[in-house]
Scaffold this motif. Structure first.
Motif, mmCIF file in Angstrom:
data_model
loop_
_atom_site.group_PDB
_atom_site.id
_atom_site.type_symbol
_atom_site.label_atom_id
_atom_site.label_comp_id
_atom_site.label_asym_id
_atom_site.label_seq_id
_atom_site.Cartn_x
_atom_site.Cartn_y
_atom_site.Cartn_z
ATOM 1 N N LEU A 180 104.726 -42.217 123.702
ATOM 2 C CA LEU A 180 103.781 -41.071 124.141
ATOM 3 C C LEU A 180 102.423 -41.724 124.312
ATOM 4 O O LEU A 180 101.714 -41.695 125.121
ATOM 5 N N GLY A 181 101.985 -42.742 123.281
ATOM 6 C CA GLY A 181 100.704 -43.512 123.327
ATOM 7 C C GLY A 181 100.738 -44.533 124.533
ATOM 8 O O GLY A 181 99.597 -44.512 125.020
ATOM 9 N N LEU A 182 101.859 -44.952 124.832
ATOM 10 C CA LEU A 182 101.788 -45.844 125.851
ATOM 11 C C LEU A 182 101.526 -44.909 127.246
ATOM 12 O O LEU A 182 100.654 -45.616 128.182
ATOM 13 N N ILE A 183 102.193 -44.195 127.366
ATOM 14 C CA ILE A 183 101.723 -43.140 128.683
ATOM 15 C C ILE A 183 100.463 -42.782 128.907
ATOM 16 O O ILE A 183 99.869 -43.098 129.609
ATOM 17 N N VAL A 184 99.871 -42.372 127.662
ATOM 18 C CA VAL A 184 98.273 -41.974 127.756
ATOM 19 C C VAL A 184 97.597 -42.989 128.269
ATOM 20 O O VAL A 184 96.652 -42.955 128.903
ATOM 21 N N GLN A 185 97.755 -44.325 127.557
ATOM 22 C CA GLN A 185 97.342 -45.483 127.725
ATOM 23 C C GLN A 185 97.174 -45.894 129.364
ATOM 24 O O GLN A 185 96.228 -46.221 130.083
ATOM 25 N N ILE A 186 98.357 -45.870 129.961
ATOM 26 C CA ILE A 186 98.738 -46.033 131.325
ATOM 27 C C ILE A 186 97.785 -45.222 132.097
ATOM 28 O O ILE A 186 97.342 -45.692 133.146
ATOM 29 N N ILE A 187 97.851 -44.022 131.937
ATOM 30 C CA ILE A 187 97.105 -43.032 132.766
ATOM 31 C C ILE A 187 95.650 -43.059 132.643
ATOM 32 O O ILE A 187 94.964 -43.235 133.730
ATOM 33 N N ALA A 188 95.202 -43.533 131.549
ATOM 34 C CA ALA A 188 93.632 -43.737 131.464
ATOM 35 C C ALA A 188 93.333 -45.148 132.026
ATOM 36 O O ALA A 188 92.152 -45.068 132.671
ATOM 37 N N ILE A 189 94.224 -46.180 131.898
ATOM 38 C CA ILE A 189 93.789 -47.328 132.965
ATOM 39 C C ILE A 189 94.007 -47.220 134.197
ATOM 40 O O ILE A 189 92.964 -47.746 134.986
ATOM 41 N N ASN A 199 95.403 -45.872 120.773
ATOM 42 C CA ASN A 199 96.785 -45.608 121.301
ATOM 43 C C ASN A 199 97.734 -46.528 120.494
ATOM 44 O O ASN A 199 98.876 -46.372 120.600
ATOM 45 N N ARG A 200 97.244 -47.674 120.243
ATOM 46 C CA ARG A 200 98.045 -48.684 119.823
ATOM 47 C C ARG A 200 98.421 -48.506 118.485
ATOM 48 O O ARG A 200 99.482 -48.828 118.103
ATOM 49 N N GLU A 201 97.375 -48.008 117.734
ATOM 50 C CA GLU A 201 97.350 -48.225 116.123
ATOM 51 C C GLU A 201 97.302 -46.682 115.393
ATOM 52 O O GLU A 201 97.657 -46.820 114.206
ATOM 53 N N PHE A 202 96.607 -45.902 116.037
ATOM 54 C CA PHE A 202 96.383 -44.694 115.224
ATOM 55 C C PHE A 202 97.171 -43.388 115.551
ATOM 56 O O PHE A 202 97.823 -42.732 114.824
ATOM 57 N N PHE A 203 97.038 -42.885 116.942
ATOM 58 C CA PHE A 203 97.503 -41.668 117.250
ATOM 59 C C PHE A 203 99.052 -41.430 117.034
ATOM 60 O O PHE A 203 99.681 -40.380 116.542
ATOM 61 N N TRP A 204 99.993 -42.335 117.480
ATOM 62 C CA TRP A 204 101.293 -42.457 117.220
ATOM 63 C C TRP A 204 101.966 -42.295 115.591
ATOM 64 O O TRP A 204 102.781 -41.721 115.334
ATOM 65 N N ARG A 205 100.988 -43.153 114.730
ATOM 66 C CA ARG A 205 101.349 -43.000 113.312
ATOM 67 C C ARG A 205 101.027 -41.613 112.912
ATOM 68 O O ARG A 205 101.772 -41.200 111.711
ATOM 69 N N VAL A 206 100.281 -40.944 113.231
ATOM 70 C CA VAL A 206 100.157 -39.363 112.994
ATOM 71 C C VAL A 206 101.530 -38.651 113.008
ATOM 72 O O VAL A 206 101.804 -37.838 112.169
ATOM 73 N N ILE A 207 102.125 -38.743 114.204
ATOM 74 C CA ILE A 207 103.342 -38.238 114.405
ATOM 75 C C ILE A 207 104.404 -38.572 113.426
ATOM 76 O O ILE A 207 105.089 -37.956 112.879
ATOM 77 N N VAL A 208 104.487 -39.953 113.332
ATOM 78 C CA VAL A 208 105.521 -40.508 112.355
ATOM 79 C C VAL A 208 105.171 -40.004 110.991
ATOM 80 O O VAL A 208 106.219 -39.710 110.291
#
Length: 448
Positions: A194-203, A156-165
């Motif tokens: 979006l990645g940060l939101i997913v990360q917060i839910i998982a934590i 979520n920090r480096e991979f998934f959001w870059r796909v969108i961009v």
């Protein structure tokens, strides 16, 4: 040979290291695609301004976290091994409070400086938002990496959001539309959110139920460690991003964009170092604090094997395919192949040095780590001042490589002296020599 390779890949440490490296390589490939597409959808000056503000935001995010991201890795592992949920809850609450307050101060400082420079208010707003979200991902990835998985933390920090961009930039490129830095930074901020939101839910799902646990603190330990982690983090991020700011200031925006592109390509080895740090930060502290020295050394040796293979392959790729990779940013980038090679040599040496920085920081030797990294930054700054007026952007690359090589050697010497282990690829040579000596002794015994 095939049997040996299969056995090598079946090792649990090997799979973990290779999986982490593949995640980092995928993230790096997406970052490369993002920056090359950005260069083609912007003017040369626009790309240079984008690269410079991105560097400023990354430095501000690290400054605003005041070392809490590294502090959490250090103490969460210790408290998990020691079965101390009260202290784990305490360090989590303390780090979140400190990071939130300090981040607001850092963002306000960046906005004030940008305003005094006369920058556009919308650019100031987007850079501030990007800084806040980037800091949130940095902090969240450390927690997620310890409590959930490396994929959730680093993905979520480096991979998934870059796909969108990257998909957005492809649409802009095929639509023949030109972007300005403000628009691209805004899109990156939204994707990262979006990645940060997913990360917060998982934590939140992975955290044990600590509602009935009374939080306890070791503020004196946390305060001392966080300061050293903070200084070290600032110096590390300065090594990665301050170069671009200096080139922008000493030369021009277009040259800053060229240096940024070359340094991102050379980061193929920095990705390897980051992957080793990521894997090491998850596995090594628990082995160290549980005093499992045999597994600790075995892990380091297997990490060195993977590193040696990756460094050799990476150098070949940069040497042969460098001009083609630079051309993806634009035709005027191709002439800087020599700059790319020099930068790649420095980052390759750093990668071959192994996770010495991670070992020193995560085993309680963070105090001696800070002066070495500070010396690296100082040496690099002196090199820039001396060499850029003489050699231009190539001088900047030489200064960066020399300082990085000297720092890697110093950190490895300190790591061997303080922890008794060698994290570099040289451990493979010593291991081979030891095995040959053992076989020679056995042969002599048999002859007798």
């Amino acid at each position: 040979m095939i049997t040996t390779i299969v056995q090598f890949l079946r090792r649990d440490v090997t799979r973990g290291v290779v999986g982490t490296i593949l995640l980092k390589v995928g993230s790096g490939a997406l970052a490369f695609a993002l920056f090359s597409l950005a260069a083609r959808t912007m003017t040369p000056d626009g790309f240079g301004i984008f690269a410079t503000w991105l560097s400023v935001a990354q430095i501000a995010a690290v400054v605003g976290l005041v070392g809490q991201e590294s502090l959490l890795v250090r103490f969460l592992n210790e408290y998990q091994v020691g079965d101390r949920p009260d202290l784990a809850k305490g360090v989590l609450l303390s780090s979140l409070k400190i990071a939130c307050v300090a981040m607001l101060i850092a963002i306000a400082a960046v906005a004030l400086v940008a305003n005094l420079r006369g920058d556009w208010w919308l650019l100031i707003l987007t850079v501030s938002a990007y800084t806040a979200v980037s800091a949130g991902l940095m902090l969240g990835s450390q927690i997620a990496r310890s409590l959930v998985s490396i994929l959730m933390g680093e993905g979520n920090r480096e991979f998934f959001w870059r796909v969108i961009v990257v998909l957005f930039l492809l649409a802009m490129l095929f639509g023949h539309k030109q972007l300005d830095p403000t628009e691209l930074i805004a899109v990156m901020t939204m994707a990262m959110s979006l990645g940060l939101i997913v990360q917060i839910i998982a934590i939140a799902r992975a955290l044990p139920d600590l509602r009935g646990t009374t939080a306890r603190s070791e503020r004196s330990r946390w305060r001392s460690s966080s300061f050293h982690f903070w200084v070290a983090s600032i110096l590390e991020v300065a090594n990665q991003y301050f170069d671009v700011i200096l080139v922008y200031w000493m030369m021009d925006p277009a040259t800053a964009g060229i240096y940024f592109a070359a340094s991102r390509l050379a980061n193929i080895f920095a990705m390897l170092s980051a992957a080793l740090y990521t894997f090491g930060a998850r596995r090594l502290p628990s082995l160290y604090f549980s005093k499992n020295h045999g597994e600790f050394e075995r892990t380091l040796r297997l990490m060195a094997e993977v590193t040696a293979l990756c460094v050799a392959a990476g150098l070949a790729l940069i040497w042969i395919g460098g001009p083609y990779l630079l051309n993806l940013f634009g035709p005027h980038f191709t002439a800087q192949h020599s700059v790319l090679i020099v930068l790649a040599i420095g980052t390759a040496i750093q990668a071959a040095g192994g996770p010495s920085a991670a070992i020193l920081q995560l085993t309680g030797h963070e105090r001696i780590y800070v002066p070495v990294v500070a010396a690296n930054v100082a040496l690099r700054l002196v090199g820039f001042v001396v060499l850029i007026p003489w050699l231009g952007v190539l001088g900047a690359a030489i200064a960066a490589t020399v300082s990085l090589a000297l720092t890697t050697v110093a950190l490895n010497i300190l790591c061997r002296r303080r922890t008794g282990v060698d994290p570099s690829v040289l451990v493979l040579l010593r291991s081979s020599a030891w095995k040959r000596g053992s076989y020679a002794v056995r042969g002599a015994d048999s002859a007798e």
